[in-house]
Design an enzyme around this catalytic site. Structure first.
Site, mmCIF file in Angstrom:
data_model
loop_
_atom_site.group_PDB
_atom_site.id
_atom_site.type_symbol
_atom_site.label_atom_id
_atom_site.label_comp_id
_atom_site.label_asym_id
_atom_site.label_seq_id
_atom_site.Cartn_x
_atom_site.Cartn_y
_atom_site.Cartn_z
ATOM 1 N N SER A 30 -13.193 -17.463 -27.823
ATOM 2 C CA SER A 30 -13.151 -17.644 -29.284
ATOM 3 C C SER A 30 -11.793 -17.296 -29.873
ATOM 4 O O SER A 30 -11.298 -16.182 -29.694
ATOM 5 C CB SER A 30 -14.190 -16.743 -29.959
ATOM 6 N N HIS A 61 -14.266 -24.138 -30.611
ATOM 7 C CA HIS A 61 -13.847 -24.449 -29.249
ATOM 8 C C HIS A 61 -13.504 -25.932 -29.152
ATOM 9 O O HIS A 61 -14.227 -26.775 -29.673
ATOM 10 C CB HIS A 61 -14.962 -24.122 -28.256
ATOM 11 N N HIS A 83 -21.605 -21.793 -22.828
ATOM 12 C CA HIS A 83 -22.328 -20.525 -22.913
ATOM 13 C C HIS A 83 -23.788 -20.718 -22.510
ATOM 14 O O HIS A 83 -24.397 -21.755 -22.778
ATOM 15 C CB HIS A 83 -22.294 -19.987 -24.347
ATOM 16 N N TYR A 85 -26.226 -19.185 -23.908
ATOM 17 C CA TYR A 85 -27.068 -19.227 -25.111
ATOM 18 C C TYR A 85 -27.143 -20.614 -25.731
ATOM 19 O O TYR A 85 -27.990 -20.888 -26.572
ATOM 20 C CB TYR A 85 -26.618 -18.193 -26.158
ATOM 21 N N GLU A 86 -26.228 -21.503 -25.338
ATOM 22 C CA GLU A 86 -26.277 -22.871 -25.856
ATOM 23 C C GLU A 86 -27.373 -23.679 -25.153
ATOM 24 O O GLU A 86 -27.661 -24.805 -25.558
ATOM 25 C CB GLU A 86 -24.935 -23.566 -25.657
ATOM 26 N N ALA A 113 -14.224 -12.823 -26.780
ATOM 27 C CA ALA A 113 -14.355 -11.928 -27.928
ATOM 28 C C ALA A 113 -15.658 -11.176 -27.710
ATOM 29 O O ALA A 113 -16.639 -11.766 -27.260
ATOM 30 C CB ALA A 113 -14.418 -12.727 -29.221
ATOM 31 N N MET A 211 -21.240 -12.229 -24.775
ATOM 32 C CA MET A 211 -22.161 -13.291 -24.342
ATOM 33 C C MET A 211 -21.546 -14.281 -23.349
ATOM 34 O O MET A 211 -22.035 -15.406 -23.228
ATOM 35 C CB MET A 211 -22.665 -14.051 -25.580
ATOM 36 N N SER A 212 -20.515 -13.846 -22.638
ATOM 37 C CA SER A 212 -19.884 -14.795 -21.691
ATOM 38 C C SER A 212 -19.319 -14.035 -20.496
ATOM 39 O O SER A 212 -19.757 -12.934 -20.185
ATOM 40 C CB SER A 212 -18.761 -15.562 -22.405
ATOM 41 N N ASN A 235 -15.386 -6.467 -33.190
ATOM 42 C CA ASN A 235 -16.243 -5.710 -34.117
ATOM 43 C C ASN A 235 -16.827 -4.516 -33.400
ATOM 44 O O ASN A 235 -16.919 -4.520 -32.165
ATOM 45 C CB ASN A 235 -17.392 -6.617 -34.612
ATOM 46 N N HIS A 247 -20.559 -13.996 -37.219
ATOM 47 C CA HIS A 247 -19.620 -14.794 -36.430
ATOM 48 C C HIS A 247 -18.300 -14.961 -37.180
ATOM 49 O O HIS A 247 -17.228 -14.993 -36.564
ATOM 50 C CB HIS A 247 -20.246 -16.158 -36.112
HETATM 51 N N1 HPA Z 1 -22.161 -8.580 -29.361
HETATM 52 C C1 HPA Z 1 -22.227 -9.623 -28.517
HETATM 53 N N2 HPA Z 1 -21.311 -10.565 -28.465
HETATM 54 C C2 HPA Z 1 -20.285 -10.475 -29.313
HETATM 55 C C3 HPA Z 1 -20.148 -9.430 -30.219
HETATM 56 C C4 HPA Z 1 -21.143 -8.430 -30.246
HETATM 57 O O1 HPA Z 1 -21.091 -7.465 -31.031
HETATM 58 N N3 HPA Z 1 -19.004 -9.651 -30.910
HETATM 59 C C5 HPA Z 1 -18.461 -10.798 -30.420
HETATM 60 N N4 HPA Z 1 -19.226 -11.299 -29.442
#
Ligand code: HPA
Length: 272
Positions: A30, A61, A83, A85-86, A113, A211-212, A235, A247
């Protein structure tokens, strides 16, 4: 399940588009895709053209492979990834890593990220992944093993290659940049974690959550590619601060540290 001939078809397609033979690969997460714009003499191949590649719809992306020169090295960048999750299978998520191996990639820089679980970290910090925890309970290598691609029971004790990590630390020091280090936990998403899950993840020994990366690192290890993982902590993870995760925030912070991130990756490529 992709077979060897699928990988070779993808390889042959890429080789038909360029004479460049990259040994360094980068998966750009990202907000980092613009690093590919710095590649000289670029040959750009949309994923949609590459045989057997899935199609990604994630926001932010570009979904293309860029091959060319960066810091005097021949590189291949994956601008955008698939991903779990997709809804892609882990076989689809990791097929590009098989193709990178087939075209000659030996060193793979995987970026992402993610959320900071370690409260000593600050959003905007970069983190060198030292190790991972797979919380998803799925593994891209489940299924019949093709010994031509790798061993049945791969060792992951050096999944994030110690020598590459040392190089990354040296480059960061030379650039006067703070580079955090820690364990990345893989969360399937697409929901962010709950505060209770973050407390669990911290107790389990992770410093960051995202998540990757983990499926790609597993397949890189299986394929005999040396991997390096670098995370942008966008974050504080869920429940650490009294504010919802979004996001937009992830993209905004990734954008702010982009230059630092790009310089680090370029500096590492120069040393490979
Ligand atoms: N959790 C999971 N995936 C993420 C996060 C998070 O806080 N921030 C960016 N991708």
């Amino acid at each position: 399940m992709h077979e060897l001939h699928d990988i070779l078809e993808a390889k042959n397609y890429i080789f038909s588009k360029t004479d460049a033979r990259p040994t360094i690969g980068m998966i750009l997460g990202s907000g980092l895709g613009m690093l590919a714009d710095e590649i000289e003499n670029p040959v750009t191949i949309p994923y949609s053209e590459i045989p057997h590649f899935a199609k990604s719809e994630a926001i932010g992306h570009a979904n293309e492979m860029v091959i060319g020169q960066l810091k005097g090295k021949t590189v291949v960048a994956m601008k955008g990834r698939f991903h779990y999750y997709e809804g892609f299978s882990l076989d689809e998520v990791t097929f590009p890593v098989r193709v990178l191996k087939a075209i000659g990639v030996e060193n793979l820089i995987i970026t992402n990220a993610c959320g900071a679980v370690n409260t000593n970290f600050t959003p905007g910090d970069l983190m060198l992944i030292t190790d991972h925890i797979n919380l998803v309970g799925a593994n891209p290598l489940i299924g019949r093993n093709n010994p031509e691609l790798g061993t049945r029971f791969p060792d992951l004790s050096k999944a994030y290659h110690p020598e590459l990590r040392q190089k990354a630390l040296e480059v960061a020091a030379k650039q006067g940049m703070t580079l955090q280090q820690g364990v990345y936990a893989w969360w399937s998403g697409p929901t962010y974690e709950t505060p209770a899950e973050i407390r669990m993840i911290r107790t389990l020994g992770a410093d960051a959550v995202g998540m990757s990366t983990v499926p790609e690192a597993i397949v890189a290890a299986h394929a005999g590619i040396s991997a390096l993982g670098i995370s942008c902590l966008t974050n504080m993870a869920s429940g650490i601060l009294d504010q919802p995760l979004s996001h937009d925030e992830v993209i905004e912070v990734a954008g702010k540290v982009r230059e630092k991130f790009v310089n680090l990756v370029k500096g590492i490529v120069e040393e490979l």
